[in-house]
Design a protein around this motif. Structure first.
Motif, PDB file in Angstrom:
ATOM      1  N   THR A 223       0.856  -1.180   0.000  1.00 64.56           N
ATOM      2  CA  THR A 223       0.000   0.000   0.000  1.00 64.56           C
ATOM      3  C   THR A 223       0.890   1.227   0.000  1.00 64.56           C
ATOM      4  O   THR A 223       1.730   1.398   0.883  1.00 64.56           O
ATOM      5  CB  THR A 223      -0.924   0.003   1.231  1.00 64.56           C
ATOM      6  N   SER A 225       0.021   4.861  -0.414  1.00 61.28           N
ATOM      7  CA  SER A 225      -0.517   5.993   0.346  1.00 61.28           C
ATOM      8  C   SER A 225       0.182   7.307  -0.005  1.00 61.28           C
ATOM      9  O   SER A 225       1.040   7.355  -0.885  1.00 61.28           O
ATOM     10  CB  SER A 225      -0.468   5.731   1.850  1.00 61.28           C
ATOM     11  N   GLN A 226      -0.164   8.371   0.707  1.00 62.19           N
ATOM     12  CA  GLN A 226       0.294   9.710   0.334  1.00 62.19           C
ATOM     13  C   GLN A 226       1.702  10.025   0.822  1.00 62.19           C
ATOM     14  O   GLN A 226       2.376  10.869   0.250  1.00 62.19           O
ATOM     15  CB  GLN A 226      -0.678  10.768   0.887  1.00 62.19           C
ATOM     16  N   ASP A 278      -3.414   2.230  -3.786  1.00 59.23           N
ATOM     17  CA  ASP A 278      -3.596   3.601  -3.290  1.00 59.23           C
ATOM     18  C   ASP A 278      -2.409   4.502  -3.666  1.00 59.23           C
ATOM     19  O   ASP A 278      -1.762   5.095  -2.810  1.00 59.23           O
ATOM     20  CB  ASP A 278      -3.793   3.589  -1.776  1.00 59.23           C
ATOM     21  N   TRP A 280      -0.791   7.852  -5.222  1.00 60.61           N
ATOM     22  CA  TRP A 280      -1.209   9.248  -5.313  1.00 60.61           C
ATOM     23  C   TRP A 280      -0.348  10.080  -6.252  1.00 60.61           C
ATOM     24  O   TRP A 280      -0.827  11.055  -6.835  1.00 60.61           O
ATOM     25  CB  TRP A 280      -1.184   9.895  -3.920  1.00 60.61           C
ATOM     26  N   GLU A 435      -2.020   5.858   7.613  1.00 59.97           N
ATOM     27  CA  GLU A 435      -2.899   5.627   6.473  1.00 59.97           C
ATOM     28  C   GLU A 435      -2.622   4.256   5.860  1.00 59.97           C
ATOM     29  O   GLU A 435      -1.476   3.865   5.651  1.00 59.97           O
ATOM     30  CB  GLU A 435      -2.651   6.727   5.432  1.00 59.97           C
ATOM     31  N   ASP A 436      -3.695   3.493   5.620  1.00 62.54           N
ATOM     32  CA  ASP A 436      -3.634   2.183   4.966  1.00 62.54           C
ATOM     33  C   ASP A 436      -2.887   1.128   5.780  1.00 62.54           C
ATOM     34  O   ASP A 436      -2.497   0.090   5.252  1.00 62.54           O
ATOM     35  CB  ASP A 436      -2.995   2.291   3.566  1.00 62.54           C
ATOM     36  N   ASP A 498      -9.477   5.199   4.012  1.00 63.68           N
ATOM     37  CA  ASP A 498      -8.961   6.570   4.094  1.00 63.68           C
ATOM     38  C   ASP A 498     -10.029   7.564   4.523  1.00 63.68           C
ATOM     39  O   ASP A 498      -9.780   8.452   5.341  1.00 63.68           O
ATOM     40  CB  ASP A 498      -8.398   7.011   2.737  1.00 63.68           C
TER      41      ASP A 498
END
Length: 721
Positions: A223, A225-226, A278, A280, A435-436, A498
């Protein structure tokens, strides 16, 4: 959340030794009176919380004061209780004196406790006066909330992923077909959709399908994520694809070039599938291949599966890419998903006016505009409120047309409908993880218990109640189930979507329940007050970002820290992937610690000072290589509250005459011959995990006296002698 704080304090006070002793004389009487005042205070909290949420600023201040005084009361009482526990463990002449007389240091402690109790009582008097001025009414404390879901017997009847897959069957087949086609060149499939549309659920179903497992030689899921770090993703991928699981420590020490080269050389001989969930940023793929091309094209049909909310990200991967736009569900598929949650088959037979429910339900489905997450959460909420009035009320009160506002309204409604403040606290607590993040349920439950979020209910173990909470959250689609155990189908790992995590963070900060800090954003959202005081905090990739006030902190959950601040009243410490050089003295000074979990940390020095942690319930050092060569001190095994122990192979058994038969969980990476007898004395174990150097028949004596054992994981370490 002040109600949660006071209830947790009262629950903890009922379990500590001070309530069962008389040696404290006047202090014991004062403690009893203080507890009675806290019970009285609890009766005001429902009305206070209601007025606070309506926007009354003066009540908000009062609620904050209630939480502060509850925690202060617990700190004061436990100071005396700690003294009692410490004296009970003393041996010899000094032990006899401390049990039957008062040492000068004890008299000083008791005097300080008495003075602090008087200060707390004065604060309580002021709070009661303020409550009267604010017209906060006394509630009924005799009403006991029902902590059990009403349909617990059906909790494992449906697979959560199967429910979420409603309407995606054709798309599932299309993506699998694309991944296993005859095209030999390395290529990608990108799933694109808005948040809450079901991208991750669809990708995971593809990833675990039998056709995919049979087609690819090796698979890995990460994963992104940001706030990802390329080297951490490469480490995660490497750990998933290597066959030698003992090499994980070596992987953690590799640099980015070494990782990329090792992954490249390994995958060059394999047909592989790598899932990047996910994503970004458009340059994510480039960042993973910066120092060396980690993912080779061996012209053998290898694939990359990517999920993202952004179309430009989906098209930017530097290889042939098939972009799959995941559409919202149509009317019939939306109804199928909603009704599977709100009107499951095992409930339909007991509903007299099911046609009326369907009529209202279809109108509510239309409001969700084909968004799977909204349909699932709303369906989960309405399944707990199966009456026409409740469904009609939701429909009449629906005014939002914006997708994000719609989701927030549904979330808030489902959260407020949770059966008690206990489970609401458990849900908000999930915001403490990044996150995640994939959360291991057994670890989470130990944290909840250490926090005091699990109530005492006669004839039920706290772990059982906590499992029920997890299951109810999954039923309501407030958490995503990652996997279940193969035997009894308990939920083993979960994730927080999220959208739900963002909502939880805002709600937790507004309540003063939890503060979230990251390196990129600092505090995730502005505090509702510049003077907001938090007793729990999570530091995520925060480097040297410290909290403004830490002395009163009760919980610290950290990821990738370079150091930790000084703390006094800490009860939960959970740290991952961090350097703890010089932090041992700080940790051993936290004498109220209930849970100490250090995952993949360095620089922790194990010393005899660990004996000070007399409230410790959980200690996890299995993946942390301590800097001390000392053995686990004998006094550690005498800690009366110890229940869950996870160790690496650097911990031989204590000397003879030491027994630890109160443990419920014991996990050790390598069980040496001289530990067999010691482990066999742990008669209350429910979970045992170990690798052994012995012959299998030598282990039979371990299981002879373990009637409660439910989970058993064993492995064999090869012998080269």
């Amino acid at each position: 959340m002040a109600e949660a704080a006071v209830t947790a304090v009262l629950g903890n006070l009922s379990n500590i030794a001070i309530q069962e002793t008389t040696f404290l004389c006047a202090v014991t009487l004062e403690v009893g009176l203080l507890r009675a005042e806290l019970v009285r205070l609890q009766a005001y909290l429902k009305d206070a919380d209601r007025k606070w949420r309506s926007g009354n600023v003066r009540v908000a201040v009062l609620v904050s004061q209630i939480r502060d005084v509850a925690y202060e009361a617990q700190n004061v009482i436990e100071a005396a209780d700690y003294m009692e526990k410490r004296n009970r463990l003393k041996r010899g002449f000094m032990g006899a004196i401390s049990r039957y007389a008062r040492l000068p240091s004890d008299l000083v402690t008791l005097h300080s406790v008495g003075a602090k109790i008087q200060r707390v009582k004065r604060k309580l008097t002021d709070i009661f006066a303020s409550a009267a001025n604010l017209e906060i009414h006394l509630g009924d404390t005799s009403v006991v909330e029902d902590e059990f879901p009403t349909d617990f017997g059906h909790m494992h009847q449906n697979s959560d992923d199967d429910i979420f897959m409603v309407g995606f069957e054709d798309e599932h087949k299309e993506i699998v077909d694309k991944l296993v086609d005859n095209e030999e060149m390395l290529s990608a499939v990108s799933i694109v959709a808005m948040g809450g549309a079901g991208k991750t659920t669809l990708a995971r179903k593809v990833y675990t399908s039998s056709r995919v497992k049979e087609h690819f030689n090796t698979v890995a899921w990460v994963t992104v994520s940001q706030t990802f770090k390329g080297i951490e993703l490469l480490k995660d991928i490497m750990k998933q694809i290597i066959e030698d699981k003992d090499g994980c420590k070596e992987i953690d020490e590799m640099d980015e070039y070494q990782l990329g080269k090792k992954i490249h050389d390994f995958l060059l001989q394999k047909r592989y599938l790598v899932v990047l969930d996910d994503v970004w940023e458009t340059d994510t793929w480039e960042q993973l291949n910066t120092t060396v091309k980690a993912f080779p094209d061996a012209s053998n049909g290898s694939r990359v599966l990517l999920t993202t909310r952004k179309e430009d990200v989906a098209n930017h991967v530097q290889m042939p890419t098939h972009v799959h736009y995941l559409k919202k569900l149509d009317e019939e598929r939306s109804w199928e998903l909603f009704s599977s949650k709100a009107l499951p088959s095992y409930k339909r037979s007991s509903i007299d006016d099911v046609d009326e429910f369907e009529k209202l339900g279809r109108k509510l489905v239309d409001k969700c505009d084909g968004l799977p997450l909204a349909l699932a959460i709303l369906g989960g909420y309405l399944a707990k409120n199966l009456n026409i009035e409740a469904w009609s009320y939701v429909l009449l009160g629906w005014v939002s047309i914006d997708d994000s506002k719609r989701m927030r309204d549904i979330l808030a409604r489902s959260y407020k409908d949770l059966s008690s403040h206990y489970i609401r606290s458990c849900f908000l607590y999930l915001a403490a993880f990044p996150e995640d993040f994939v959360i291991i349920v057994s670890d989470l439950i130990q944290l909840w218990i250490a926090e005091g979020f699990i109530p005492h209910i006669p004839n039920h173990k706290p772990e059982q109640i906590a499992h029920m909470y997890v299951t109810e959250l999954a039923q309501r689609s407030l958490v995503q189930v990652v996997d279940r155990s193969k035997g009894h189908r308990w939920i083993e790992r979960i994730q927080l979507h999220d959208i739900l995590r963002e909502w939880c963070i805002e709600e937790a900060r507004q309540d003063g329940f939890l503060d979230v800090n990251t390196e990129i954003t600092g505090q995730v959202s502005a505090s509702s007050s510049n003077t907001q005081k938090f007793y729990r905090s999570t530091l995520q990739n925060s480097g040297d970002l410290f909290l403004q006030t830490t002395l009163d902190l009760r919980t610290l959950i950290g990821f990738q820290l370079s150091s930790i601040p000084k703390m006094t009243f800490l009860r939960v410490l959970r740290i991952e992937n961090s350097s703890l050089s010089g932090a041992s003295r700080i940790i051993y000074g936290c004498i109220n610690l209930r849970c100490l979990r250090l995952r993949r940390c360095s620089g922790f020095a194990l010393t005899s000072s660990i004996r000070k942690l007399l409230y410790l319930q959980t200690i996890d050092l299995a993946s942390t290589w301590h800097s001390s060569k000392n053995l686990m001190p004998k006094s550690f095994w005498h800690i009366p509250t110890l229940r869950h122990v996870y160790l690496n192979d650097g911990f031989p058994p204590p000397k003879r005459s030491v027994h630890q038969n109160n443990l419920e969980t014991f996990a050790v990476q390598i069980l040496h011959n001289n530990m067999v007898k010691f482990v066999s004395q742990m008669t209350k174990l429910t979970t045992l995990c170990l690798c052994f150097t012995n012959k299998a028949k030598d282990l039979l004596c371990i299981f002879a006296n373990m009637p409660h054992l439910v989970h058993l994981t064993i492995g064999r370490v090869p012998s080269f002698s």
